[in-house]
Design a protein around this motif. Structure first.
Motif, PDB file in Angstrom:
ATOM      1  N   ILE A  84     -59.247 -22.508   8.384  1.00  0.00           N
ATOM      2  CA  ILE A  84     -58.711 -21.334   7.690  1.00  0.00           C
ATOM      3  C   ILE A  84     -57.232 -21.586   7.446  1.00  0.00           C
ATOM      4  CG2 ILE A  84     -58.272 -18.859   7.854  1.00  0.00           C
ATOM      5  CD1 ILE A  84     -60.830 -18.717   9.619  1.00  0.00           C
ATOM      6  N   THR A  85     -56.890 -21.751   6.182  1.00  0.00           N
ATOM      7  CA  THR A  85     -55.508 -22.065   5.813  1.00  0.00           C
ATOM      8  C   THR A  85     -54.800 -20.878   5.178  1.00  0.00           C
ATOM      9  OG1 THR A  85     -56.247 -22.925   3.678  1.00  0.00           O
ATOM     10  CG2 THR A  85     -56.031 -24.508   5.489  1.00  0.00           C
ATOM     11  N   ASN A  86     -55.546 -19.811   4.878  1.00  0.00           N
ATOM     12  CA  ASN A  86     -54.977 -18.640   4.239  1.00  0.00           C
ATOM     13  C   ASN A  86     -55.491 -17.410   4.970  1.00  0.00           C
ATOM     14  OD1 ASN A  86     -54.146 -16.570   2.611  1.00  0.00           O
ATOM     15  ND2 ASN A  86     -55.341 -17.180   0.823  1.00  0.00           N
ATOM     16  N   ALA A  87     -54.618 -16.707   5.642  1.00  0.00           N
ATOM     17  CA  ALA A  87     -55.026 -15.548   6.430  1.00  0.00           C
ATOM     18  C   ALA A  87     -54.881 -14.237   5.668  1.00  0.00           C
ATOM     19  CB  ALA A  87     -54.234 -15.499   7.726  1.00  0.00           C
ATOM     20  N   ALA A  88     -54.548 -14.298   4.390  1.00  0.00           N
ATOM     21  CA  ALA A  88     -54.357 -13.080   3.606  1.00  0.00           C
ATOM     22  C   ALA A  88     -55.710 -12.520   3.169  1.00  0.00           C
ATOM     23  CB  ALA A  88     -53.492 -13.377   2.386  1.00  0.00           C
ATOM     24  N   GLY A  89     -55.844 -11.213   3.216  1.00  0.00           N
ATOM     25  CA  GLY A  89     -57.066 -10.568   2.727  1.00  0.00           C
ATOM     26  C   GLY A  89     -58.168 -10.535   3.757  1.00  0.00           C
ATOM     27  N   ILE A  90     -59.280  -9.989   3.337  1.00  0.00           N
ATOM     28  CA  ILE A  90     -60.423  -9.814   4.237  1.00  0.00           C
ATOM     29  C   ILE A  90     -61.206 -11.110   4.424  1.00  0.00           C
ATOM     30  CG2 ILE A  90     -62.032  -9.041   2.458  1.00  0.00           C
ATOM     31  CD1 ILE A  90     -62.984  -6.937   4.530  1.00  0.00           C
ATOM     32  N   SER A  91     -61.123 -12.006   3.444  1.00  0.00           N
ATOM     33  CA  SER A  91     -61.817 -13.283   3.562  1.00  0.00           C
ATOM     34  C   SER A  91     -60.956 -14.407   2.987  1.00  0.00           C
ATOM     35  CB  SER A  91     -63.150 -13.265   2.814  1.00  0.00           C
ATOM     36  OG  SER A  91     -63.771 -14.524   2.895  1.00  0.00           O
ATOM     37  N   PRO A  92     -60.740 -15.450   3.772  1.00  0.00           N
ATOM     38  CA  PRO A  92     -59.981 -16.581   3.247  1.00  0.00           C
ATOM     39  C   PRO A  92     -60.830 -17.473   2.339  1.00  0.00           C
ATOM     40  CG  PRO A  92     -60.590 -16.986   5.527  1.00  0.00           C
ATOM     41  CD  PRO A  92     -61.058 -15.603   5.187  1.00  0.00           C
ATOM     42  N   PHE A  93     -62.122 -17.148   2.218  1.00  0.00           N
ATOM     43  CA  PHE A  93     -63.048 -17.973   1.449  1.00  0.00           C
ATOM     44  C   PHE A  93     -63.693 -17.165   0.321  1.00  0.00           C
ATOM     45  CE2 PHE A  93     -63.337 -19.415   5.928  1.00  0.00           C
ATOM     46  CZ  PHE A  93     -62.693 -20.624   5.773  1.00  0.00           C
ATOM     47  N   PRO A  94     -63.937 -17.802  -0.827  1.00  0.00           N
ATOM     48  CA  PRO A  94     -64.663 -17.121  -1.902  1.00  0.00           C
ATOM     49  C   PRO A  94     -66.106 -16.823  -1.463  1.00  0.00           C
ATOM     50  CG  PRO A  94     -63.560 -19.100  -2.725  1.00  0.00           C
ATOM     51  CD  PRO A  94     -63.463 -19.123  -1.231  1.00  0.00           C
ATOM     52  N   ILE A  95     -66.579 -15.648  -1.849  1.00  0.00           N
ATOM     53  CA  ILE A  95     -67.945 -15.216  -1.543  1.00  0.00           C
ATOM     54  C   ILE A  95     -68.648 -14.965  -2.865  1.00  0.00           C
ATOM     55  CG2 ILE A  95     -69.380 -13.437  -0.457  1.00  0.00           C
ATOM     56  CD1 ILE A  95     -66.822 -12.722   1.198  1.00  0.00           C
ATOM     57  N   GLN A  96     -69.844 -15.506  -3.000  1.00  0.00           N
ATOM     58  CA  GLN A  96     -70.646 -15.234  -4.187  1.00  0.00           C
ATOM     59  C   GLN A  96     -71.986 -14.679  -3.726  1.00  0.00           C
ATOM     60  OE1 GLN A  96     -71.634 -18.546  -6.710  1.00  0.00           O
ATOM     61  NE2 GLN A  96     -72.860 -17.281  -8.059  1.00  0.00           N
ATOM     62  N   ILE A  97     -72.351 -13.531  -4.274  1.00  0.00           N
ATOM     63  CA  ILE A  97     -73.657 -12.946  -3.989  1.00  0.00           C
ATOM     64  C   ILE A  97     -74.409 -12.894  -5.308  1.00  0.00           C
ATOM     65  CG2 ILE A  97     -74.936 -10.956  -3.115  1.00  0.00           C
ATOM     66  CD1 ILE A  97     -72.503 -10.230  -1.424  1.00  0.00           C
ATOM     67  N   SER A  98     -75.557 -13.561  -5.356  1.00  0.00           N
ATOM     68  CA  SER A  98     -76.360 -13.547  -6.577  1.00  0.00           C
ATOM     69  C   SER A  98     -77.749 -13.017  -6.266  1.00  0.00           C
ATOM     70  CB  SER A  98     -76.418 -14.935  -7.223  1.00  0.00           C
ATOM     71  OG  SER A  98     -76.912 -15.882  -6.312  1.00  0.00           O
ATOM     72  N   VAL A  99     -78.321 -12.357  -7.263  1.00  0.00           N
ATOM     73  CA  VAL A  99     -79.642 -11.746  -7.140  1.00  0.00           C
ATOM     74  C   VAL A  99     -80.569 -12.447  -8.115  1.00  0.00           C
ATOM     75  CG1 VAL A  99     -80.947  -9.598  -7.444  1.00  0.00           C
ATOM     76  CG2 VAL A  99     -78.609  -9.516  -6.548  1.00  0.00           C
ATOM     77  N   LYS A 100     -81.733 -12.882  -7.612  1.00  0.00           N
ATOM     78  CA  LYS A 100     -82.724 -13.540  -8.478  1.00  0.00           C
ATOM     79  C   LYS A 100     -84.065 -12.829  -8.307  1.00  0.00           C
ATOM     80  CE  LYS A 100     -80.659 -18.063  -8.748  1.00  0.00           C
ATOM     81  NZ  LYS A 100     -80.853 -19.487  -8.662  1.00  0.00           N
ATOM     82  N   VAL A 101     -84.641 -12.440  -9.429  1.00  0.00           N
ATOM     83  CA  VAL A 101     -85.973 -11.864  -9.441  1.00  0.00           C
ATOM     84  C   VAL A 101     -86.806 -12.772 -10.329  1.00  0.00           C
ATOM     85  CG1 VAL A 101     -87.386  -9.873 -10.027  1.00  0.00           C
ATOM     86  CG2 VAL A 101     -85.112  -9.538  -9.067  1.00  0.00           C
ATOM     87  N   GLY A 102     -87.822 -13.387  -9.739  1.00  0.00           N
ATOM     88  CA  GLY A 102     -88.521 -14.449 -10.449  1.00  0.00           C
ATOM     89  C   GLY A 102     -87.542 -15.602 -10.563  1.00  0.00           C
ATOM     90  N   ASP A 103     -87.415 -16.131 -11.742  1.00  0.00           N
ATOM     91  CA  ASP A 103     -86.453 -17.217 -11.978  1.00  0.00           C
ATOM     92  C   ASP A 103     -85.211 -16.724 -12.711  1.00  0.00           C
ATOM     93  OD1 ASP A 103     -88.074 -19.098 -10.754  1.00  0.00           O
ATOM     94  OD2 ASP A 103     -89.160 -19.515 -12.598  1.00  0.00           O
ATOM     95  N   VAL A 104     -85.051 -15.412 -12.816  1.00  0.00           N
ATOM     96  CA  VAL A 104     -83.964 -14.830 -13.599  1.00  0.00           C
ATOM     97  C   VAL A 104     -82.889 -14.266 -12.680  1.00  0.00           C
ATOM     98  CG1 VAL A 104     -83.391 -13.053 -15.311  1.00  0.00           C
ATOM     99  CG2 VAL A 104     -85.598 -14.236 -15.423  1.00  0.00           C
ATOM    100  N   GLU A 105     -81.647 -14.660 -12.938  1.00  0.00           N
ATOM    101  CA  GLU A 105     -80.539 -14.096 -12.191  1.00  0.00           C
ATOM    102  C   GLU A 105     -80.179 -12.743 -12.790  1.00  0.00           C
ATOM    103  OE1 GLU A 105     -76.099 -15.248 -10.627  1.00  0.00           O
ATOM    104  OE2 GLU A 105     -77.531 -16.851 -11.046  1.00  0.00           O
ATOM    105  N   ILE A 106     -80.051 -11.740 -11.928  1.00  0.00           N
ATOM    106  CA  ILE A 106     -79.776 -10.355 -12.353  1.00  0.00           C
ATOM    107  C   ILE A 106     -78.330 -10.006 -11.992  1.00  0.00           C
ATOM    108  CG2 ILE A 106     -80.493  -7.952 -12.110  1.00  0.00           C
ATOM    109  CD1 ILE A 106     -82.747  -9.681 -13.133  1.00  0.00           C
ATOM    110  N   GLY A 107     -77.659  -9.312 -12.891  1.00  0.00           N
ATOM    111  CA  GLY A 107     -76.324  -8.787 -12.615  1.00  0.00           C
ATOM    112  C   GLY A 107     -75.336  -9.863 -12.389  1.00  0.00           C
TER     113      GLY A 107
END
Length: 188
Positions: free
Chosen positions: A165-188
């Protein structure tokens, strides 16, 4: 396709129309609780009589709500409602310098260090007895999921996956990606 070189944690859920949003909300919050390394304010979530940890942060709450709503829209749409394989992927990454073939700096890229896969199957229940049976089973599943989270994040492999952890600013020092897939299609 090559398997990822980072740890992947798979969580399997069986849901009904009445529990889907609440359960997914609790599971996503619990994952974030265990993997956000900034200063967070914890909160408790009651999901089918199971207490799950959460993060009391408006930004994370909005992100979780958006992804749960996208999941719901995805499974509700289409002719095979709820019957398609559905999942939510939570990927934690670190920013690293991107270099070309000749080691020339080309900006930054997100390099994943861990991924959580929530496989969700939606069941169409025909009676109150089926619903009671599913909720009983789901309570057991949620207990096992929280145990899996604790076991993984405190294990040698789970701790070793986290980059420095090199950056202590913010709630997360790391990028977060949340993806939703229904079938083979990414939603939103």
């Amino acid at each position: 396709m090559e398997p990822p070189v980072y740890p992947t944690v798979t969580l399997d859920l069986i849901l009904d129309r009445f529990s889907t949003k609440q359960v997914l909300h609790g599971v996503l919050h619990s994952i974030l609780f265990h993997r956000l390394f900034g200063t967070i304010k914890p909160k408790e979530l009651e999901v089918l009589n199971i207490t799950m940890p959460g993060v009391d942060n408006p930004e994370m709450e909005q992100l979780v709500n958006e992804k749960v709503d996208a999941f719901w829209r995805g499974i509700e749409g289409g002719s095979k409602r709820g019957q398609r394989p559905s999942k939510i992927l939570v990927t934690f990454s670190e920013r690293k310098p991107k270099k070309s073939w000749f080691q020339v700096y080309m900006g930054e890229e997100d390099v994943p260090w861990e991924q959580w896969i929530i496989n969700a199957e939606l069941r169409q229940l025909k009676s109150d007895q089926e619903r009671a049976n599913l909720h009983s089973a789901l309570t057991t599943i949620l207990t096992k999921i929280v145990f899996t989270m604790l076991t993984h994040t405190s294990s040698e492999q789970g701790r070793a996956a986290v980059p420095p952890i090199t950056n202590a600013a913010g709630i997360s020092p790391f990028p977060i990606q949340i993806s939703v897939k229904v079938g083979d299609v990414e939603i939103g």
